[in-house]
Design a protein around this motif. Structure first.
Motif, PDB file in Angstrom:
ATOM      1  N   ARG A  72       0.812  -1.217   0.000  1.00 22.13           N
ATOM      2  CA  ARG A  72       0.000   0.000   0.000  1.00 22.13           C
ATOM      3  C   ARG A  72       0.845   1.267   0.000  1.00 22.13           C
ATOM      4  NH1 ARG A  72      -5.131  -1.311   0.336  1.00 22.13           N
ATOM      5  NH2 ARG A  72      -5.713  -3.299   1.272  1.00 22.13           N
ATOM      6  N   LEU A  73       1.921   1.268   0.754  1.00 23.42           N
ATOM      7  CA  LEU A  73       2.747   2.471   0.838  1.00 23.42           C
ATOM      8  C   LEU A  73       3.367   2.810  -0.513  1.00 23.42           C
ATOM      9  CD1 LEU A  73       4.017   4.744   2.437  1.00 23.42           C
ATOM     10  CD2 LEU A  73       5.860   3.183   3.104  1.00 23.42           C
ATOM     11  N   GLN A  74       3.901   1.785  -1.190  1.00 19.35           N
ATOM     12  CA  GLN A  74       4.531   2.023  -2.481  1.00 19.35           C
ATOM     13  C   GLN A  74       3.508   2.401  -3.549  1.00 19.35           C
ATOM     14  OE1 GLN A  74       7.441   2.657  -2.410  1.00 19.35           O
ATOM     15  NE2 GLN A  74       8.873   0.984  -2.124  1.00 19.35           N
ATOM     16  N   VAL A  75       2.334   1.787  -3.504  1.00 21.92           N
ATOM     17  CA  VAL A  75       1.275   2.147  -4.450  1.00 21.92           C
ATOM     18  C   VAL A  75       0.847   3.588  -4.209  1.00 21.92           C
ATOM     19  CG1 VAL A  75      -1.141   1.746  -5.087  1.00 21.92           C
ATOM     20  CG2 VAL A  75       0.428  -0.185  -4.854  1.00 21.92           C
ATOM     21  N   PHE A  76       0.662   3.960  -2.947  1.00 17.11           N
ATOM     22  CA  PHE A  76       0.303   5.343  -2.616  1.00 17.11           C
ATOM     23  C   PHE A  76       1.397   6.294  -3.094  1.00 17.11           C
ATOM     24  CE2 PHE A  76       0.360   9.052   0.146  1.00 17.11           C
ATOM     25  CZ  PHE A  76      -0.960   9.462   0.091  1.00 17.11           C
ATOM     26  N   ASN A  77       2.652   5.905  -2.893  1.00 12.72           N
ATOM     27  CA  ASN A  77       3.776   6.728  -3.346  1.00 12.72           C
ATOM     28  C   ASN A  77       3.724   6.950  -4.855  1.00 12.72           C
ATOM     29  OD1 ASN A  77       5.580   8.029  -1.702  1.00 12.72           O
ATOM     30  ND2 ASN A  77       6.955   6.298  -1.464  1.00 12.72           N
ATOM     31  N   PHE A  78       3.442   5.885  -5.601  1.00 15.90           N
ATOM     32  CA  PHE A  78       3.380   5.992  -7.065  1.00 15.90           C
ATOM     33  C   PHE A  78       2.259   6.949  -7.471  1.00 15.90           C
ATOM     34  CE2 PHE A  78       2.294   4.997 -11.374  1.00 15.90           C
ATOM     35  CZ  PHE A  78       3.469   4.553 -11.974  1.00 15.90           C
ATOM     36  N   VAL A  79       1.067   6.741  -6.904  1.00 16.67           N
ATOM     37  CA  VAL A  79      -0.084   7.577  -7.256  1.00 16.67           C
ATOM     38  C   VAL A  79       0.180   9.029  -6.885  1.00 16.67           C
ATOM     39  CG1 VAL A  79      -2.534   8.012  -6.792  1.00 16.67           C
ATOM     40  CG2 VAL A  79      -1.700   5.655  -7.047  1.00 16.67           C
ATOM     41  N   ASN A  80       0.738   9.247  -5.702  1.00 17.55           N
ATOM     42  CA  ASN A  80       1.019  10.605  -5.256  1.00 17.55           C
ATOM     43  C   ASN A  80       2.052  11.285  -6.158  1.00 17.55           C
ATOM     44  OD1 ASN A  80       0.790  12.800  -3.290  1.00 17.55           O
ATOM     45  ND2 ASN A  80       2.891  12.262  -2.752  1.00 17.55           N
ATOM     46  N   THR A  81       3.072  10.538  -6.562  1.00 20.06           N
ATOM     47  CA  THR A  81       4.137  11.106  -7.393  1.00 20.06           C
ATOM     48  C   THR A  81       3.615  11.530  -8.757  1.00 20.06           C
ATOM     49  OG1 THR A  81       5.775   9.709  -6.270  1.00 20.06           O
ATOM     50  CG2 THR A  81       6.436  10.688  -8.357  1.00 20.06           C
ATOM     51  N   ILE A  82       2.842  10.663  -9.415  1.00 23.65           N
ATOM     52  CA  ILE A  82       2.336  11.030 -10.741  1.00 23.65           C
ATOM     53  C   ILE A  82       1.263  12.113 -10.628  1.00 23.65           C
ATOM     54  CG2 ILE A  82       0.590   9.196 -10.811  1.00 23.65           C
ATOM     55  CD1 ILE A  82       2.661  10.644 -13.763  1.00 23.65           C
ATOM     56  N   THR A  83       0.538  12.159  -9.512  1.00 25.93           N
ATOM     57  CA  THR A  83      -0.433  13.236  -9.300  1.00 25.93           C
ATOM     58  C   THR A  83       0.271  14.581  -9.221  1.00 25.93           C
ATOM     59  OG1 THR A  83      -1.949  11.749  -8.117  1.00 25.93           O
ATOM     60  CG2 THR A  83      -2.261  14.104  -7.785  1.00 25.93           C
ATOM     61  N   ILE A  84       1.386  14.632  -8.503  1.00 23.86           N
ATOM     62  CA  ILE A  84       2.185  15.859  -8.422  1.00 23.86           C
ATOM     63  C   ILE A  84       2.694  16.243  -9.805  1.00 23.86           C
ATOM     64  CG2 ILE A  84       4.359  16.821  -7.529  1.00 23.86           C
ATOM     65  CD1 ILE A  84       3.901  14.939  -5.075  1.00 23.86           C
ATOM     66  N   ILE A 135      -1.601  -0.440 -11.183  1.00 25.51           N
ATOM     67  CA  ILE A 135      -1.542   0.521 -10.078  1.00 25.51           C
ATOM     68  C   ILE A 135      -2.939   1.043  -9.764  1.00 25.51           C
ATOM     69  CG2 ILE A 135      -0.568   2.713  -9.292  1.00 25.51           C
ATOM     70  CD1 ILE A 135       1.524   0.558  -9.624  1.00 25.51           C
ATOM     71  N   TYR A 136      -3.708   1.323 -10.797  1.00 27.97           N
ATOM     72  CA  TYR A 136      -5.083   1.822 -10.618  1.00 27.97           C
ATOM     73  C   TYR A 136      -5.910   0.831  -9.799  1.00 27.97           C
ATOM     74  CZ  TYR A 136      -9.726   3.614 -11.882  1.00 27.97           C
ATOM     75  OH  TYR A 136     -11.008   4.094 -11.838  1.00 27.97           O
ATOM     76  N   ASN A 137      -5.869  -0.430 -10.187  1.00 29.48           N
ATOM     77  CA  ASN A 137      -6.645  -1.445  -9.477  1.00 29.48           C
ATOM     78  C   ASN A 137      -6.180  -1.607  -8.040  1.00 29.48           C
ATOM     79  OD1 ASN A 137      -8.145  -1.950 -11.768  1.00 29.48           O
ATOM     80  ND2 ASN A 137      -6.882  -3.678 -12.419  1.00 29.48           N
ATOM     81  N   ALA A 138      -4.860  -1.559  -7.827  1.00 33.76           N
ATOM     82  CA  ALA A 138      -4.326  -1.697  -6.472  1.00 33.76           C
ATOM     83  C   ALA A 138      -4.716  -0.499  -5.609  1.00 33.76           C
ATOM     84  CB  ALA A 138      -2.808  -1.844  -6.524  1.00 33.76           C
ATOM     85  N   HIS A 139      -4.644   0.691  -6.181  1.00 31.48           N
ATOM     86  CA  HIS A 139      -4.941   1.906  -5.405  1.00 31.48           C
ATOM     87  C   HIS A 139      -6.395   1.946  -4.958  1.00 31.48           C
ATOM     88  CE1 HIS A 139      -4.654   5.964  -3.940  1.00 31.48           C
ATOM     89  NE2 HIS A 139      -5.551   6.394  -4.807  1.00 31.48           N
ATOM     90  N   PHE A 140      -7.287   1.492  -5.824  1.00 30.41           N
ATOM     91  CA  PHE A 140      -8.697   1.532  -5.486  1.00 30.41           C
ATOM     92  C   PHE A 140      -9.196   0.192  -4.938  1.00 30.41           C
ATOM     93  CE2 PHE A 140      -8.335   5.061  -8.556  1.00 30.41           C
ATOM     94  CZ  PHE A 140      -8.771   6.082  -7.725  1.00 30.41           C
ATOM     95  N   ASN A 141      -8.230  -0.622  -4.488  1.00 31.34           N
ATOM     96  CA  ASN A 141      -8.544  -1.861  -3.775  1.00 31.34           C
ATOM     97  C   ASN A 141      -9.446  -2.807  -4.572  1.00 31.34           C
ATOM     98  OD1 ASN A 141      -7.118  -1.060  -1.416  1.00 31.34           O
ATOM     99  ND2 ASN A 141      -8.875   0.201  -0.819  1.00 31.34           N
TER     100      ASN A 141
END
Length: 251
Positions: free
Chosen positions: A195-207, A240-246
């Motif tokens: 979860r932490l790494q997935v959140f990191n990926f999503v947060n990074t590309i969002t920025i 990543i999308y599927n993992a982020h949204f569980n």
């Protein structure tokens, strides 16, 4: 260099780099978002243990650095303390933070540094799944950045603009964020989905996408070549999308 003591809001979630034990985020100083760099282990531990996020009020002490590498401007953080009120004995949750920040805003809204809206990382409609390999995905987003920066540079050469330095700094941020995105993806491949790494990926590309939009908004609407657009949604590889949204279970 100037020593700075300030109480302000995070305008970007921390992005962690586990290869060199560091983190970056931005804070609001007046109407400008300033990058902050953290390298001290005790500060990194504090960010993680307290789940510090965009929209949180913090007390910050550090060194304001200008004219460094690539003419970048940033704050080298020496200490940080959360000012957002916490519910003692409870783990912080995004819903709690939103409620607490709304209460703080209604009681004593800041005048010199207005509270920015925390970016959402949980709404499906803000993100777009793309069925691409990471290599193709990486070239897609980096190509968007190159095309936009090249178009902005051409416009500046012809018309001139007072925001040249600001755009250069955002260009450096884009390059740093792309490198971070590659590191986070490599960590995912090495350590598996968590979860932490997935959140990191999503947060990074969002920025990254947010920065692209900020650059584009500083120029005329037709700055990009005909039929070239930057989607308002943040693209995510399908995995990543599927993992982020569980949509499937991860650790």
């Amino acid at each position: 260099m100037t020593v700075i003591h300030t109480e302000t809001y995070l305008t970007q979630d921390p992005v962690y780099n586990y290869n060199d034990n560091s983190a970056i985020f931005t804070v609001a100083l007046s109407a400008v978002s300033i990058p902050c760099h953290i390298h001290r282990q005790e500060n990194l531990n504090y960010l993680l243990e307290n789940e510090v996020r965009s929209g949180d009020l913090v007390y910050l002490r550090g060194v304001f650095v200008t004219g460094g590498a690539n003419d970048a401007t940033f704050i080298k953080v020496q200490s940080i303390m959360l000012r957002t009120p916490l519910k003692i004995g409870k783990k912080r949750k995004m819903e709690d933070i939103k409620d607490e920040n709304m209460s703080m805003e209604s009681l004593s809204p800041p005048t010199s540094t207005p509270k920015p809206v925390a970016p959402s990382v949980s709404k499906h409609e803000d993100y777009l799944p793309v069925d691409l390999s990471f290599s193709d995905y990486y070239f897609m987003v980096s190509g968007q950045a190159y095309c936009l920066l090249d178009s902005c540079n051409s416009y500046q050469q012809v018309h001139g603009t007072s925001c040249k330095r600001n755009i250069q700094e955002k260009g450096h941020l884009l390059a740093d964020t792309l490198r971070q995105l590659h590191r986070v993806y490599n960590d995912l491949m090495v350590n598996g989905m968590n979860r932490l790494q997935v959140f990191n990926f999503v947060n990074t590309i969002t920025i990254f996408i947010k920065t692209l939009k900020e650059i584009k908004e500083a120029f005329p609407d037709d700055i990009l070549p005909a039929k070239v657009t930057i989607n308002s949604k943040v693209p995510l590889p399908t995995l990543i999308y599927n993992a982020h949204f569980n949509e499937y279970t991860i650790n």
